[in-house]
Design a protein around this motif. Structure first.
Motif, PDB file in Angstrom:
ATOM      1  N   SER A 231       1.512   6.438   0.615  1.00  0.00           N
ATOM      2  CA  SER A 231       2.233   5.614  -0.200  1.00  0.00           C
ATOM      3  C   SER A 231       1.143   5.378  -1.413  1.00  0.00           C
ATOM      4  O   SER A 231       1.088   4.296  -2.031  1.00  0.00           O
ATOM      5  CB  SER A 231       2.753   4.294   0.161  1.00  0.00           C
ATOM      6  OG  SER A 231       1.783   3.594   0.793  1.00  0.00           O
ATOM      7  N   TRP A 232       0.487   6.360  -2.073  1.00  0.00           N
ATOM      8  CA  TRP A 232      -0.408   6.106  -3.165  1.00  0.00           C
ATOM      9  C   TRP A 232       0.592   6.797  -4.357  1.00  0.00           C
ATOM     10  O   TRP A 232       0.474   7.974  -4.722  1.00  0.00           O
ATOM     11  CB  TRP A 232      -1.639   7.019  -2.865  1.00  0.00           C
ATOM     12  CG  TRP A 232      -2.461   6.052  -2.056  1.00  0.00           C
ATOM     13  CD1 TRP A 232      -2.471   6.330  -0.782  1.00  0.00           C
ATOM     14  CD2 TRP A 232      -3.309   5.213  -2.472  1.00  0.00           C
ATOM     15  NE1 TRP A 232      -3.408   5.348  -0.209  1.00  0.00           N
ATOM     16  CE2 TRP A 232      -3.991   4.544  -1.455  1.00  0.00           C
ATOM     17  CE3 TRP A 232      -3.898   4.569  -3.648  1.00  0.00           C
ATOM     18  CZ2 TRP A 232      -5.070   3.659  -1.372  1.00  0.00           C
ATOM     19  CZ3 TRP A 232      -5.029   3.884  -3.651  1.00  0.00           C
ATOM     20  CH2 TRP A 232      -5.467   3.319  -2.283  1.00  0.00           C
ATOM     21  N   GLY A 233       1.217   5.909  -4.968  1.00  0.00           N
ATOM     22  CA  GLY A 233       1.895   6.451  -6.635  1.00  0.00           C
ATOM     23  C   GLY A 233       1.033   6.386  -7.538  1.00  0.00           C
ATOM     24  O   GLY A 233      -0.209   6.143  -7.315  1.00  0.00           O
ATOM     25  N   ARG A 234       1.819   6.515  -8.716  1.00  0.00           N
ATOM     26  CA  ARG A 234       0.810   6.480  -9.859  1.00  0.00           C
ATOM     27  C   ARG A 234       0.176   5.043 -10.115  1.00  0.00           C
ATOM     28  O   ARG A 234      -0.901   5.117 -10.775  1.00  0.00           O
ATOM     29  CB  ARG A 234       1.812   6.955 -11.046  1.00  0.00           C
ATOM     30  CG  ARG A 234       1.105   6.919 -12.451  1.00  0.00           C
ATOM     31  CD  ARG A 234       2.157   7.452 -13.633  1.00  0.00           C
ATOM     32  NE  ARG A 234       1.480   7.553 -14.933  1.00  0.00           N
ATOM     33  CZ  ARG A 234       2.158   7.605 -15.934  1.00  0.00           C
ATOM     34  NH1 ARG A 234       3.373   7.789 -15.691  1.00  0.00           N
ATOM     35  NH2 ARG A 234       1.780   7.548 -17.183  1.00  0.00           N
ATOM     36  N   LEU A 240      -5.802  -2.717 -10.039  1.00  0.00           N
ATOM     37  CA  LEU A 240      -4.905  -4.007 -10.249  1.00  0.00           C
ATOM     38  C   LEU A 240      -6.003  -5.241 -10.450  1.00  0.00           C
ATOM     39  O   LEU A 240      -6.550  -5.451  -9.507  1.00  0.00           O
ATOM     40  CB  LEU A 240      -3.829  -4.132  -9.432  1.00  0.00           C
ATOM     41  CG  LEU A 240      -2.742  -3.026  -9.072  1.00  0.00           C
ATOM     42  CD1 LEU A 240      -2.011  -3.126  -8.068  1.00  0.00           C
ATOM     43  CD2 LEU A 240      -2.413  -2.503 -10.378  1.00  0.00           C
ATOM     44  N   ILE A 241      -6.039  -5.653 -11.782  1.00  0.00           N
ATOM     45  CA  ILE A 241      -6.812  -6.818 -12.022  1.00  0.00           C
ATOM     46  C   ILE A 241      -5.952  -8.161 -12.070  1.00  0.00           C
ATOM     47  O   ILE A 241      -4.960  -8.082 -13.065  1.00  0.00           O
ATOM     48  CB  ILE A 241      -7.879  -6.515 -13.264  1.00  0.00           C
ATOM     49  CG1 ILE A 241      -8.489  -5.274 -13.192  1.00  0.00           C
ATOM     50  CG2 ILE A 241      -8.531  -7.771 -13.528  1.00  0.00           C
ATOM     51  CD1 ILE A 241      -9.319  -4.978 -14.493  1.00  0.00           C
ATOM     52  N   CYS A 298      -2.571  -0.520  -2.715  1.00  0.00           N
ATOM     53  CA  CYS A 298      -3.257  -0.588  -3.970  1.00  0.00           C
ATOM     54  C   CYS A 298      -4.443  -0.834  -3.904  1.00  0.00           C
ATOM     55  O   CYS A 298      -5.092  -1.920  -2.911  1.00  0.00           O
ATOM     56  CB  CYS A 298      -2.317  -1.432  -4.837  1.00  0.00           C
ATOM     57  SG  CYS A 298      -1.957  -3.073  -4.181  1.00  0.00           S
ATOM     58  N   VAL A 299      -5.393  -0.862  -4.899  1.00  0.00           N
ATOM     59  CA  VAL A 299      -6.568  -1.447  -5.150  1.00  0.00           C
ATOM     60  C   VAL A 299      -6.317  -2.515  -5.817  1.00  0.00           C
ATOM     61  O   VAL A 299      -6.063  -2.503  -7.269  1.00  0.00           O
ATOM     62  CB  VAL A 299      -7.575  -0.503  -5.680  1.00  0.00           C
ATOM     63  CG1 VAL A 299      -9.111  -0.986  -5.670  1.00  0.00           C
ATOM     64  CG2 VAL A 299      -7.661   0.926  -4.873  1.00  0.00           C
ATOM     65  N   CYS A 300      -6.718  -3.867  -5.377  1.00  0.00           N
ATOM     66  CA  CYS A 300      -6.420  -4.927  -6.345  1.00  0.00           C
ATOM     67  C   CYS A 300      -7.503  -6.060  -5.972  1.00  0.00           C
ATOM     68  O   CYS A 300      -8.147  -6.054  -4.852  1.00  0.00           O
ATOM     69  CB  CYS A 300      -5.044  -5.459  -5.469  1.00  0.00           C
ATOM     70  SG  CYS A 300      -4.382  -6.961  -6.423  1.00  0.00           S
ATOM     71  N   GLU A 301      -7.727  -6.789  -7.156  1.00  0.00           N
ATOM     72  CA  GLU A 301      -8.884  -7.806  -7.171  1.00  0.00           C
ATOM     73  C   GLU A 301      -8.601  -8.690  -8.328  1.00  0.00           C
ATOM     74  O   GLU A 301      -8.006  -8.616  -9.048  1.00  0.00           O
ATOM     75  CB  GLU A 301     -10.370  -7.192  -7.227  1.00  0.00           C
ATOM     76  CG  GLU A 301     -10.506  -6.427  -8.438  1.00  0.00           C
ATOM     77  CD  GLU A 301     -11.885  -5.892  -8.215  1.00  0.00           C
ATOM     78  OE1 GLU A 301     -12.432  -5.986  -9.198  1.00  0.00           O
ATOM     79  OE2 GLU A 301     -12.073  -4.873  -7.299  1.00  0.00           O
TER      80      GLU A 301
END
Length: 449
Positions: A231-234, A240-241, A298-301
């Motif tokens: 589930s890796w969309g655009r 995500l900051i 998602c990649v989030c921090e």
């Protein structure tokens, strides 16, 4: 055979009508979603302070013009004398105050604060004794000597100029005529002197400018080793900051929202930095559950400079209260957005998410906000490239589909053809021509289209 073909054509018409209605509903739903997202983005933009404009200058010019016009109606013969004398008073005051500042700088700070070749000129400029004030005072003195004194006695005019300048210096030194909070804020923002500006540039040059160019490669490597993660969309292919307004950052996102869970870390990025061989930069991958129980990765921090602001607001010696911290967070968001948008290495590789502290009562506010930004990217991609229909192999089916599409177009209904389709191979009977070498032609193509 003819009856069978008619039945097939009627069936194709019905299928084309159903596809057209589905496409219409899909497009309307997409536009409705985009309208809601635009409203939420407008609410977010309403929180961010914009740069101050030139309205105070316009008001000052209008007020001065009205005042001068009124005095010209009352006593037109001495208007230029009054203007010259008042201008001389207003400029001599800052010059005298600059002389007071110059004595302090020469006696106690000439060796520590000024170490350039033009020492004296540097100090004069820093104290305001060189530039617009001096030039305006000289011009006002010349104009006053040419047009004559507006007062009946020359001594009265001289006493007024000296007394007003001396009192201005006194009030300025005591802080009575100190700049207002708005003026200080305008000066700091205009000269990039705020805490937010320094932290935003440090966050960009010391971290984002280094890791964002390698983000796409890290995600691709991660997906190749985690086949179950599909589930890796655009939007998930960006960093995500998170920027909370209250600067209260949790070190684990799952502590803020139980719909968020830690999944794994991306492959480490090792870069030689400031004498450290193979300095490690890493990102964490999270799974965010929606209301239907589906996981979105998602990649989030969080933006780590906000920790500095939060600690500064709790230190009395920093002089950084809660109100100032909130304003600096908003300014940090605006500055960082401008910096990243102008950076070719970082553009389209990040998403800034401003978290409003008005929704602290909602336990799933963080996950909802992240999902809204992820879905926004997916909706925009869906609007531009909807899923193509499968091509039918029957030539009569192609003919029926073309006829049904043609009737819908003439009947002012939605065209059943997709907005875009997968590229197909086309054969040409023309003689082959020479090919041009590879070149970057994106802008050239857009201009032609």
């Amino acid at each position: 055979m003819k009856v069978k073909l008619q039945d097939q054509e009627a069936e194709r018409k019905r299928s084309g009508s159903a596809e057209g209605e589905q496409m219409t509903k899909r497009i309307s739903l997409t536009w409705f979603t985009k309208i809601i997202e635009m409203i939420s983005l407008q609410d977010q933009e309403a929180l961010i302070p914009q740069p101050r404009g030139a309205l105070p200058k316009v008001n000052a010019v209008v007020l001065a013009a009205i005042t001068i016009g009124g005095i010209m109606l009352l006593s037109p013969e001495s208007i230029w004398g009054w203007i010259a004398m008042v201008t001389l008073i207003l400029t001599l005051g800052p010059l005298l105050h600059g002389i007071c500042l110059l004595t302090e700088e020469m006696l106690h700070h000439s060796n520590t604060r000024y170490r350039s070749r033009g020492l004296m000129m540097h100090m004069l400029s820093a104290c305001g004794l060189v530039g617009k004030s001096l030039l305006t005072a000289v011009l006002a003195g010349l104009l006053l000597s040419l047009v004559g004194h507006p007062l009946p006695h020359d001594s009265q005019c001289l006493v007024l100029i000296i007394l007003a300048s001396a009192l201005y210096t006194l009030f300025k030194s005591l802080g009575v005529l100190s700049p207002s909070e708005v003026e200080v804020s305008d000066i700091c923002e205009g000269r990039k002197m705020n805490v937010a500006h320094g932290l935003a540039w440090s966050f960009h040059l010391g971290y984002l400018h280094i890791v964002l160019p390698h983000l796409e490669k890290s995600i691709a490597s991660f997906r190749s080793t985690h086949q179950a993660s599909s589930s890796w969309g655009r939007g998930s292919r960006k960093l995500l900051i998170l920027i909370p307004l209250n600067s209260n950052i949790s070190h684990k996102l799952e502590d803020e929202d139980n719909n968020i869970s830690f999944y794994d870390n991306l492959p480490n990025t090792e870069i030689d930095r400031a004498g450290v061989r193979g300095r490690v930069y890493k990102h964490s991958v999270y799974r965010v559950m929606d209301e239907h129980g589906k996981a979105h990765e998602c990649v989030c921090e969080y933006a780590t400079p906000l920790l500095t602001m939060y600690r500064m607001s709790h230190e009395s010696s920093a002089g950084f209260g809660e109100y100032e911290r909130r304003q600096q967070v908003l300014l940090f968001y605006r500055t960082l957005h401008d910096i990243l948008e102008n950076s070719l290495e970082c553009r389209n590789r990040y998403t800034l998410i401003l978290l409003n502290d008005k929704h602290e009562d909602d336990p799933h506010f963080l996950s909802k906000t992240i999902l809204r930004h992820l879905q926004q990217q997916e909706k925009e991609e869906f609007c531009l490239t909807p899923p193509p229909h499968q091509e039918m192999l029957d030539p009569f089916a192609r003919l029926g589909s073309f006829q049904s599409n043609y009737r819908y177009k003439n009947g002012d209904r939605h065209h059943s053809e997709p907005m875009s389709r997968e590229p197909t191979l086309q054969m040409s009977m023309e003689r082959p021509q020479s090919l041009k070498g590879p070149e970057e032609c994106t802008d050239h193509f857009n201009e032609k289209s």
